[in-house]
Design an enzyme around this catalytic site. Sequence first.
Site, PDB file in Angstrom:
ATOM      1  N   ASN A   1      -5.829  -1.617   6.867  1.00  0.00           N
ATOM      2  CA  ASN A   1      -6.089  -1.812   8.291  1.00  0.00           C
ATOM      3  C   ASN A   1      -7.375  -1.147   8.765  1.00  0.00           C
ATOM      4  OD1 ASN A   1      -4.105  -3.610   8.978  1.00  0.00           O
ATOM      5  ND2 ASN A   1      -2.565  -2.021   9.218  1.00  0.00           N
TER       6      ASN A   1
ATOM      7  N   GLU B   1       0.856  -1.190   0.000  1.00  0.00           N
ATOM      8  CA  GLU B   1       0.000   0.000   0.000  1.00  0.00           C
ATOM      9  C   GLU B   1       0.895   1.243   0.000  1.00  0.00           C
ATOM     10  OE1 GLU B   1      -2.410   0.139   3.679  1.00  0.00           O
ATOM     11  OE2 GLU B   1      -4.073   0.419   2.291  1.00  0.00           O
TER      12      GLU B   1
END
Length: 286
Positions: free
Chosen positions: A195, A157
Amino acid sequence: MVRTLDSIETVGVVGAGTMGSGIAQVAAQAGYDVVMRDIKEAFVEDGFDTIEESLDRFVSKEKLSEAEAEATRDRIAGTTDLADLADCDVVVEAAVEDMEIKRDIFADLDEAVPEDVVLATNTSTLSITTIAAATDREERVVGLHFMNPVPVMKGVEVVVGEKTDGEVTEFAHALAEDLGKETWESDDKPGFVTNRILMPWLNEGIRAYDEGVASKEDVDKGMKLGTNVPMGPLELADHIGLDICLDASQTLHEELGDRYKPAYLLKRKVDAGDLGKKTGQGFYEY
Ligand code: 3HC
């Protein structure tokens, strides 16, 4: 001025834990020289042990030859001295998830490495913008969030801070791709894409078990067989590390509050009759 990928020869990695050693390994496997730094010699040694085990697995699965594994090992130097990163062309920080520690590291890196060097952080939930503000090169600080286990997981990411330069973002994508990864991009919002979505899922799995919905085995089995993920929430939380999950969850809770109510947009879509594939329209059009 940002260094282009073809001028990168040496990658610095700060932290030799699970993530740092994994990043050092994939960079070395991709042909870069690597300097892996941790605060104690024993931590550096542990990092080399982790790399050794991972390379052995790749060799025994015939994904890597002995010679390639050997060459990978030879490209990684270990150190406890941050000054040894002075000749690195890019640095990826993967130290503990503590804002003050990360800001101290970035302030020191800012002094230690030339000013055109990009400093990336592997933070899983902390603000790139706040970390970058500890330096005088905020535009050359970017998030490069690897997934655990780094040598196996394809995704990285790229997280764009408030001041991150567009060229630096491009560089981060290109570097990760050169390490054999695929990337996606997230704004610098708590938890980024992964997350922010994963942590509530893990917590809900833990609550489902705790509240007696099912045994822990069946919570995991239900999610694995029911939604085709490789690991159920309890297994995955264990794999990530419960402390890391708790840290990340606490950061998200502080920043985002109660995220467990059904999403407003979900209710609105259902009220509108957009039920997904079966009606031809859900969040996507079919
Ligand atoms: N190094 C090298 N190879 C490894 C390895 C390692 N550390 N770990 C596993 N492998 C390889 C094995 O050689 C094996 O190869 P094969 O497919 O040819 O047999 C393959 O990976 C699968 O390993 P295993 O058979 O031993 O184990 P599994 O089939 O259970 O796979 C797994 C392991 C890849 C970890 C898989 O279970 C998985 O994908 N789990 C989900 C992991 C995940 O979601 N990670 C992201 C967590 S979120 C995160 O990291 C963000 C952070 O900020 C919290």
